[in-house]
Design a protein around this motif. Structure first.
Motif, PDB file in Angstrom:
ATOM      1  N   ASP A  37      23.694  38.632  47.173  1.00 48.12           N
ATOM      2  CA  ASP A  37      22.972  39.910  47.225  1.00 48.12           C
ATOM      3  C   ASP A  37      23.285  40.809  46.024  1.00 48.12           C
ATOM      4  O   ASP A  37      22.951  41.988  46.028  1.00 48.12           O
ATOM      5  CB  ASP A  37      23.223  40.632  48.550  1.00 48.12           C
ATOM      6  N   GLY A  38      23.908  40.241  44.979  1.00 48.56           N
ATOM      7  CA  GLY A  38      24.056  40.943  43.712  1.00 48.56           C
ATOM      8  C   GLY A  38      25.314  41.749  43.500  1.00 48.56           C
ATOM      9  O   GLY A  38      25.434  42.458  42.500  1.00 48.56           O
ATOM     10  N   ARG A  39      26.291  41.648  44.386  1.00 44.87           N
ATOM     11  CA  ARG A  39      27.537  42.391  44.190  1.00 44.87           C
ATOM     12  C   ARG A  39      28.462  41.618  43.251  1.00 44.87           C
ATOM     13  O   ARG A  39      28.695  40.429  43.455  1.00 44.87           O
ATOM     14  CB  ARG A  39      28.208  42.648  45.534  1.00 44.87           C
ATOM     15  N   PRO A  40      28.976  42.302  42.203  1.00 43.87           N
ATOM     16  CA  PRO A  40      29.847  41.611  41.251  1.00 43.87           C
ATOM     17  C   PRO A  40      31.208  41.289  41.867  1.00 43.87           C
ATOM     18  O   PRO A  40      31.732  42.043  42.677  1.00 43.87           O
ATOM     19  CB  PRO A  40      29.994  42.617  40.102  1.00 43.87           C
ATOM     20  N   ARG A  41      31.737  40.160  41.437  1.00 45.80           N
ATOM     21  CA  ARG A  41      33.087  39.743  41.819  1.00 45.80           C
ATOM     22  C   ARG A  41      33.778  39.263  40.546  1.00 45.80           C
ATOM     23  O   ARG A  41      33.192  38.538  39.748  1.00 45.80           O
ATOM     24  CB  ARG A  41      33.050  38.607  42.848  1.00 45.80           C
ATOM     25  N   LEU A  42      35.027  39.672  40.357  1.00 47.72           N
ATOM     26  CA  LEU A  42      35.742  39.184  39.195  1.00 47.72           C
ATOM     27  C   LEU A  42      37.175  38.874  39.546  1.00 47.72           C
ATOM     28  O   LEU A  42      37.744  39.431  40.477  1.00 47.72           O
ATOM     29  CB  LEU A  42      35.657  40.165  38.023  1.00 47.72           C
ATOM     30  N   THR A  43      37.690  37.935  38.799  1.00 45.51           N
ATOM     31  CA  THR A  43      39.103  37.624  38.855  1.00 45.51           C
ATOM     32  C   THR A  43      39.641  37.787  37.445  1.00 45.51           C
ATOM     33  O   THR A  43      38.904  37.645  36.463  1.00 45.51           O
ATOM     34  CB  THR A  43      39.380  36.182  39.352  1.00 45.51           C
ATOM     35  N   ALA A  44      40.918  38.105  37.352  1.00 45.48           N
ATOM     36  CA  ALA A  44      41.535  38.283  36.042  1.00 45.48           C
ATOM     37  C   ALA A  44      43.032  38.149  36.169  1.00 45.48           C
ATOM     38  O   ALA A  44      43.599  38.373  37.237  1.00 45.48           O
ATOM     39  CB  ALA A  44      41.190  39.651  35.463  1.00 45.48           C
ATOM     40  N   ASP A  45      43.657  37.797  35.081  1.00 45.00           N
ATOM     41  CA  ASP A  45      45.091  37.880  34.938  1.00 45.00           C
ATOM     42  C   ASP A  45      45.328  39.336  34.540  1.00 45.00           C
ATOM     43  O   ASP A  45      45.028  39.729  33.419  1.00 45.00           O
ATOM     44  CB  ASP A  45      45.551  36.912  33.852  1.00 45.00           C
ATOM     45  N   LEU A  46      45.788  40.148  35.477  1.00 46.06           N
ATOM     46  CA  LEU A  46      45.855  41.588  35.303  1.00 46.06           C
ATOM     47  C   LEU A  46      47.288  42.046  35.086  1.00 46.06           C
ATOM     48  O   LEU A  46      48.167  41.739  35.884  1.00 46.06           O
ATOM     49  CB  LEU A  46      45.273  42.281  36.545  1.00 46.06           C
ATOM     50  N   ILE A  47      47.520  42.784  34.010  1.00 45.34           N
ATOM     51  CA  ILE A  47      48.787  43.479  33.830  1.00 45.34           C
ATOM     52  C   ILE A  47      48.565  44.866  34.414  1.00 45.34           C
ATOM     53  O   ILE A  47      47.898  45.718  33.818  1.00 45.34           O
ATOM     54  CB  ILE A  47      49.210  43.547  32.351  1.00 45.34           C
ATOM     55  N   ALA A  48      49.076  45.053  35.623  1.00 48.08           N
ATOM     56  CA  ALA A  48      48.800  46.251  36.401  1.00 48.08           C
ATOM     57  C   ALA A  48      49.777  47.379  36.075  1.00 48.08           C
ATOM     58  O   ALA A  48      50.816  47.165  35.453  1.00 48.08           O
ATOM     59  CB  ALA A  48      48.881  45.915  37.888  1.00 48.08           C
ATOM     60  N   MET A  49      49.417  48.596  36.515  1.00 50.64           N
ATOM     61  CA  MET A  49      50.265  49.770  36.361  1.00 50.64           C
ATOM     62  C   MET A  49      50.561  50.359  37.728  1.00 50.64           C
ATOM     63  O   MET A  49      49.771  50.225  38.664  1.00 50.64           O
ATOM     64  CB  MET A  49      49.552  50.851  35.539  1.00 50.64           C
ATOM     65  N   ASN A  50      51.692  51.058  37.817  1.00 49.81           N
ATOM     66  CA  ASN A  50      51.987  51.874  38.988  1.00 49.81           C
ATOM     67  C   ASN A  50      51.138  53.142  38.923  1.00 49.81           C
ATOM     68  O   ASN A  50      50.531  53.442  37.886  1.00 49.81           O
ATOM     69  CB  ASN A  50      53.468  52.249  39.022  1.00 49.81           C
ATOM     70  N   GLU A  51      51.110  53.907  39.984  1.00 47.27           N
ATOM     71  CA  GLU A  51      50.326  55.143  40.020  1.00 47.27           C
ATOM     72  C   GLU A  51      50.717  56.108  38.908  1.00 47.27           C
ATOM     73  O   GLU A  51      49.892  56.859  38.412  1.00 47.27           O
ATOM     74  CB  GLU A  51      50.453  55.825  41.384  1.00 47.27           C
TER      75      GLU A  51
END
Length: 172
Positions: free
Chosen positions: A147-161
């Motif tokens: 139905d057109g909703r994007p989905r992505l995966t990634a190797d993410l270097i995340a941050m804290n708040e």
């Protein structure tokens, strides 16, 4: 057939009617060390370069350190939604423009996509303004639900708040 002399990589997708669409990435003409994202489309006679329309839709800067091994791995950050409209994810670190343009962006176009003015973008990674800290997306893969909703995966270097690195360099 040659569409551009600056291609470092190209990703191909087909519309529901079987027409080819490409995202071509090459060295930026605007920012030394940056990337230009060129959209290419053909509706008929696609074995002739004359039937293709190409347009630089976005440029990035300052990401060479993150792009160093991209040419050795398959890239899947460009896709067409179920209606055949182009979308892609890219990383930028351009502090030379105002306002600064840091982080990961979802780029999209709904019509007239060989005109750069018809492209939009939404920042999808977090960025702490004024600090230079932002989340880094590596090896992103983009797809869509039926139905057109994007989905992505990634190797993410995340941050804290607070903008600091996530514990132990956590990757998602």
């Amino acid at each position: 057939m040659q569409l551009t002399d600056r291609a470092e990589e190209a990703q191909l997708a087909l519309t529901p009617a079987g027409q080819p669409r490409m995202l071509i990435v090459g060295d930026s003409e605007l920012y030394p060390g940056g990337k230009d994202y060129i959209y290419a489309a053909c509706d008929f006679g696609c074995t002739s370069a004359a039937n293709w329309a190409t347009e630089r839709v976005f440029s990035s800067d300052g990401t060479a350190i993150f792009d160093v091994s991209d040419q050795h791995t398959p890239q899947h950050y460009f896709a067409l939604d179920p209606q055949g409209r182009p979308r892609f994810v890219y990383q930028d670190r351009n502090y030379g423009i105002e306002p600064d343009h840091y982080g990961a962006f979802y780029a999209y176009c709904d019509a007239g996509c060989t005109d750069a003015n018809n492209w939009q973008q939404t920042q999808i990674g977090r960025w702490i303004v004024g600090t230079g800290n932002y989340e880094i997306f590596h090896y992103t893969s983009l797809t869509f639900t039926s139905d057109g909703r994007p989905r992505l995966t990634a190797d993410l270097i995340a941050m804290n708040e607070d903008g600091s690195d996530a514990p132990n360099g956590l990757y998602y």
